[in-house]
Design a protein around this motif. Sequence first.
Motif, PDB file in Angstrom:
ATOM      1  N   THR A  29       0.615  -0.962   0.437  1.00 41.89           N
ATOM      2  CA  THR A  29      -0.034  -0.114   0.129  1.00 41.89           C
ATOM      3  C   THR A  29       1.176   1.201  -0.052  1.00 41.89           C
ATOM      4  OG1 THR A  29      -0.283  -0.177   2.687  1.00 41.89           O
ATOM      5  CG2 THR A  29      -1.833  -1.395   1.336  1.00 41.89           C
ATOM      6  N   MET A  30       2.293   1.234   0.245  1.00 47.90           N
ATOM      7  CA  MET A  30       2.779   2.039   0.455  1.00 47.90           C
ATOM      8  C   MET A  30       3.177   2.590  -0.764  1.00 47.90           C
ATOM      9  SD  MET A  30       7.125   1.409   0.314  1.00 47.90           S
ATOM     10  CE  MET A  30       7.180   0.837   1.831  1.00 47.90           C
ATOM     11  N   LEU A  31       3.103   2.080  -2.250  1.00 43.74           N
ATOM     12  CA  LEU A  31       3.345   2.710  -3.439  1.00 43.74           C
ATOM     13  C   LEU A  31       1.633   3.115  -4.568  1.00 43.74           C
ATOM     14  CD1 LEU A  31       4.709  -0.952  -4.933  1.00 43.74           C
ATOM     15  CD2 LEU A  31       5.785   1.563  -4.287  1.00 43.74           C
ATOM     16  N   TRP A  32       0.705   2.541  -3.686  1.00 43.08           N
ATOM     17  CA  TRP A  32      -0.700   3.092  -3.307  1.00 43.08           C
ATOM     18  C   TRP A  32      -0.693   4.366  -3.253  1.00 43.08           C
ATOM     19  CZ3 TRP A  32      -5.573   1.305  -1.435  1.00 43.08           C
ATOM     20  CH2 TRP A  32      -7.127   1.433  -1.869  1.00 43.08           C
ATOM     21  N   THR A  33      -0.140   4.966  -1.688  1.00 40.69           N
ATOM     22  CA  THR A  33      -0.257   6.585  -1.317  1.00 40.69           C
ATOM     23  C   THR A  33       0.920   6.860  -2.255  1.00 40.69           C
ATOM     24  OG1 THR A  33       1.325   5.382   0.601  1.00 40.69           O
ATOM     25  CG2 THR A  33      -1.052   5.184   0.869  1.00 40.69           C
ATOM     26  N   LEU A  34       1.830   6.725  -2.837  1.00 41.36           N
ATOM     27  CA  LEU A  34       2.888   7.340  -3.428  1.00 41.36           C
ATOM     28  C   LEU A  34       2.068   7.505  -4.167  1.00 41.36           C
ATOM     29  CD1 LEU A  34       6.094   7.506  -3.130  1.00 41.36           C
ATOM     30  CD2 LEU A  34       6.324   6.299  -4.488  1.00 41.36           C
ATOM     31  N   TYR A  35       1.836   6.545  -5.224  1.00 41.42           N
ATOM     32  CA  TYR A  35       1.016   7.232  -6.580  1.00 41.42           C
ATOM     33  C   TYR A  35      -0.075   8.736  -6.585  1.00 41.42           C
ATOM     34  CZ  TYR A  35      -2.119   6.164 -11.142  1.00 41.42           C
ATOM     35  OH  TYR A  35      -2.899   5.718 -11.900  1.00 41.42           O
ATOM     36  N   ASN A  36      -0.846   8.321  -5.682  1.00 39.13           N
ATOM     37  CA  ASN A  36      -1.980   9.204  -5.356  1.00 39.13           C
ATOM     38  C   ASN A  36      -1.098  10.357  -4.813  1.00 39.13           C
ATOM     39  OD1 ASN A  36      -4.026   7.639  -5.944  1.00 39.13           O
ATOM     40  ND2 ASN A  36      -4.302   6.995  -3.717  1.00 39.13           N
ATOM     41  N   ARG A  37      -0.157  10.311  -4.198  1.00 38.88           N
ATOM     42  CA  ARG A  37       0.502  11.699  -3.861  1.00 38.88           C
ATOM     43  C   ARG A  37       1.024  12.467  -4.506  1.00 38.88           C
ATOM     44  NH1 ARG A  37       3.047   9.505   0.312  1.00 38.88           N
ATOM     45  NH2 ARG A  37       5.679  10.312  -0.460  1.00 38.88           N
ATOM     46  N   ALA A  38       1.613  11.427  -6.058  1.00 40.03           N
ATOM     47  CA  ALA A  38       2.432  12.113  -6.949  1.00 40.03           C
ATOM     48  C   ALA A  38       1.931  12.563  -7.864  1.00 40.03           C
ATOM     49  CB  ALA A  38       3.257  11.430  -7.577  1.00 40.03           C
ATOM     50  N   GLY A  39       0.025  11.806  -8.002  1.00 38.84           N
ATOM     51  CA  GLY A  39      -1.310  12.336  -9.054  1.00 38.84           C
ATOM     52  C   GLY A  39      -1.040  13.866  -8.778  1.00 38.84           C
ATOM     53  N   GLU A  40      -1.345  14.230  -7.059  1.00 37.43           N
ATOM     54  CA  GLU A  40      -2.104  15.545  -6.827  1.00 37.43           C
ATOM     55  C   GLU A  40      -0.169  16.687  -7.000  1.00 37.43           C
ATOM     56  OE1 GLU A  40      -3.746  18.497  -5.948  1.00 37.43           O
ATOM     57  OE2 GLU A  40      -4.841  16.460  -5.929  1.00 37.43           O
ATOM     58  N   ALA A  41       0.842  16.130  -6.325  1.00 35.50           N
ATOM     59  CA  ALA A  41       1.539  17.184  -6.697  1.00 35.50           C
ATOM     60  C   ALA A  41       2.450  17.248  -7.988  1.00 35.50           C
ATOM     61  CB  ALA A  41       2.971  16.263  -6.032  1.00 35.50           C
ATOM     62  N   ARG A  43      -0.136  18.222 -10.659  1.00 34.78           N
ATOM     63  CA  ARG A  43      -0.511  19.145 -11.178  1.00 34.78           C
ATOM     64  C   ARG A  43      -0.184  20.559 -10.266  1.00 34.78           C
ATOM     65  NH1 ARG A  43      -6.662  16.995 -11.093  1.00 34.78           N
ATOM     66  NH2 ARG A  43      -6.690  19.439 -11.305  1.00 34.78           N
ATOM     67  N   PRO A  44      -0.605  21.240 -11.704  1.00 36.21           N
ATOM     68  CA  PRO A  44       0.033  22.788 -11.171  1.00 36.21           C
ATOM     69  C   PRO A  44      -0.999  23.196 -10.484  1.00 36.21           C
ATOM     70  CG  PRO A  44      -1.452  22.118 -13.832  1.00 36.21           C
ATOM     71  CD  PRO A  44      -1.208  20.924 -13.177  1.00 36.21           C
ATOM     72  N   ASP A  45      -2.054  23.201 -10.468  1.00 35.72           N
ATOM     73  CA  ASP A  45      -2.795  23.059  -9.450  1.00 35.72           C
ATOM     74  C   ASP A  45      -3.179  22.658  -8.297  1.00 35.72           C
ATOM     75  OD1 ASP A  45      -4.408  20.826 -10.712  1.00 35.72           O
ATOM     76  OD2 ASP A  45      -6.613  22.151 -10.394  1.00 35.72           O
ATOM     77  N   GLY A  46      -2.113  21.584  -8.276  1.00 33.10           N
ATOM     78  CA  GLY A  46      -2.118  20.762  -6.411  1.00 33.10           C
ATOM     79  C   GLY A  46      -2.141  21.462  -5.266  1.00 33.10           C
ATOM     80  N   PHE A  47      -3.165  21.077  -4.402  1.00 33.56           N
ATOM     81  CA  PHE A  47      -2.471  21.386  -3.218  1.00 33.56           C
ATOM     82  C   PHE A  47      -1.681  20.439  -2.376  1.00 33.56           C
ATOM     83  CE2 PHE A  47      -6.335  18.431  -3.259  1.00 33.56           C
ATOM     84  CZ  PHE A  47      -5.440  16.855  -2.335  1.00 33.56           C
ATOM     85  N   LEU A  48      -0.908  19.663  -3.006  1.00 32.17           N
ATOM     86  CA  LEU A  48       0.222  19.106  -2.540  1.00 32.17           C
ATOM     87  C   LEU A  48       1.358  19.809  -3.257  1.00 32.17           C
ATOM     88  CD1 LEU A  48       0.743  17.604   0.818  1.00 32.17           C
ATOM     89  CD2 LEU A  48       0.863  15.733  -0.675  1.00 32.17           C
ATOM     90  N   ARG A  49       2.729  20.014  -2.407  1.00 37.91           N
ATOM     91  CA  ARG A  49       3.435  20.028  -3.074  1.00 37.91           C
ATOM     92  C   ARG A  49       4.467  19.358  -2.362  1.00 37.91           C
ATOM     93  NH1 ARG A  49       1.401  22.673  -5.706  1.00 37.91           N
ATOM     94  NH2 ARG A  49       2.307  20.531  -7.587  1.00 37.91           N
ATOM     95  N   ASP A  50       5.657  18.322  -3.355  1.00 39.56           N
ATOM     96  CA  ASP A  50       5.809  17.145  -3.367  1.00 39.56           C
ATOM     97  C   ASP A  50       7.009  16.785  -3.828  1.00 39.56           C
ATOM     98  OD1 ASP A  50       6.298  14.869  -1.849  1.00 39.56           O
ATOM     99  OD2 ASP A  50       4.622  14.987  -0.989  1.00 39.56           O
ATOM    100  N   PRO A  51       7.897  17.535  -4.137  1.00 41.80           N
ATOM    101  CA  PRO A  51       8.973  16.883  -5.272  1.00 41.80           C
ATOM    102  C   PRO A  51       9.723  16.190  -4.734  1.00 41.80           C
ATOM    103  CG  PRO A  51       9.992  19.049  -3.842  1.00 41.80           C
ATOM    104  CD  PRO A  51       8.536  19.154  -3.514  1.00 41.80           C
ATOM    105  N   GLU A  52       9.926  15.497  -3.784  1.00 45.28           N
ATOM    106  CA  GLU A  52      10.536  14.615  -3.209  1.00 45.28           C
ATOM    107  C   GLU A  52       9.836  12.608  -3.744  1.00 45.28           C
ATOM    108  OE1 GLU A  52      13.902  13.162  -1.597  1.00 45.28           O
ATOM    109  OE2 GLU A  52      13.747  15.390  -3.419  1.00 45.28           O
ATOM    110  N   CYS A  53       8.621  13.515  -3.185  1.00 49.77           N
ATOM    111  CA  CYS A  53       7.583  12.294  -3.173  1.00 49.77           C
ATOM    112  C   CYS A  53       7.347  12.049  -5.216  1.00 49.77           C
ATOM    113  CB  CYS A  53       6.655  12.440  -2.867  1.00 49.77           C
ATOM    114  SG  CYS A  53       4.710  11.453  -4.097  1.00 49.77           S
TER     115      CYS A  53
END
Length: 289
Positions: A29-41, A43-53
């Motif tokens: 599941t760590m890959l599931w959460t990574l995938y969703n966080r990266a998808g948001e990060a 996005r140009p209008d993303g609410f989570l800035r996460d370059p390391e992700c």
Amino acid sequence: MSGDPTTERAEDPSTQEGIPINLTGVPETMLWTLYNRAGEARRPDGFLRDPECVRVYESIDYDYERSFGKPDASHPMRSRVFDDALRPWLHAHPGGTVVELGAGLETQSHRCDDGRVQWLCVDVPEAIAVRERFLPPSERCRYVPKSALDLGWLDEVDPARGVFVSAQGLFMYFEEADVRRLFVAIVDRCPGVELMFDTIPPWFSRKTLKGFQKTKYYRAPPMPWGIRRDDIEPLLRRWSPRVASTSAVNYGVFARGPSGALLRLCSRLPGLRNLPPAIVHVKTTGATA
């Protein structure tokens, strides 16, 4: 090593693209959460800035969409809520300790590091082995390869400057008796600790126990512990007299579109607010009650 977890990065071959990862069960599941966080990060209008992700996501050879479908905002929303609660705590507790239970490939230490905090990432050995390949430990960011239920990790915690314990996407995989034992141990061993964790409702717990297929190719692990949002505070107060306050918010704070509007509506209605998953923030007292 430098003491800054935001600058420590793996060198070759860990940072090269296409590293295969083989995980099953809850660690996957760590890959599931990574995938969703990266998808948001990304996005140009993303609410989570996460370059390391994003970097870690792009470095792993795994068919995310085949397993998990299209990315959604659930996990990045959860991380953002945790971040927003942690930052003022860091300001009030310079040099304190943040414990991430079930750390997986969470990159909060890179998003929130203030140059003083001590990070302790706890997860099962196979998860820590993957984390070390892409997010190496540092002087202020140590790893403990143990299950959160192995209370030996508490021996690594220095409570002198305050402790904040987070558990993203973890407690629902335990039986309630195990969650209680873990919660009580943390509160007793770390006076004044603050804790954050998320919960799922009983209906969703039952769904996973019957076999929840996220996609044709991925079945989510069973999640035995489900609880209604309205039942969380009374339960925690029965578990420990040191609970000073408990707040809970439903998933959906930053969700977009009709589903986000529906989730926010649910959070305001007494009956419906028990239906979505919730994020819980607990403050405790330092003195024995």
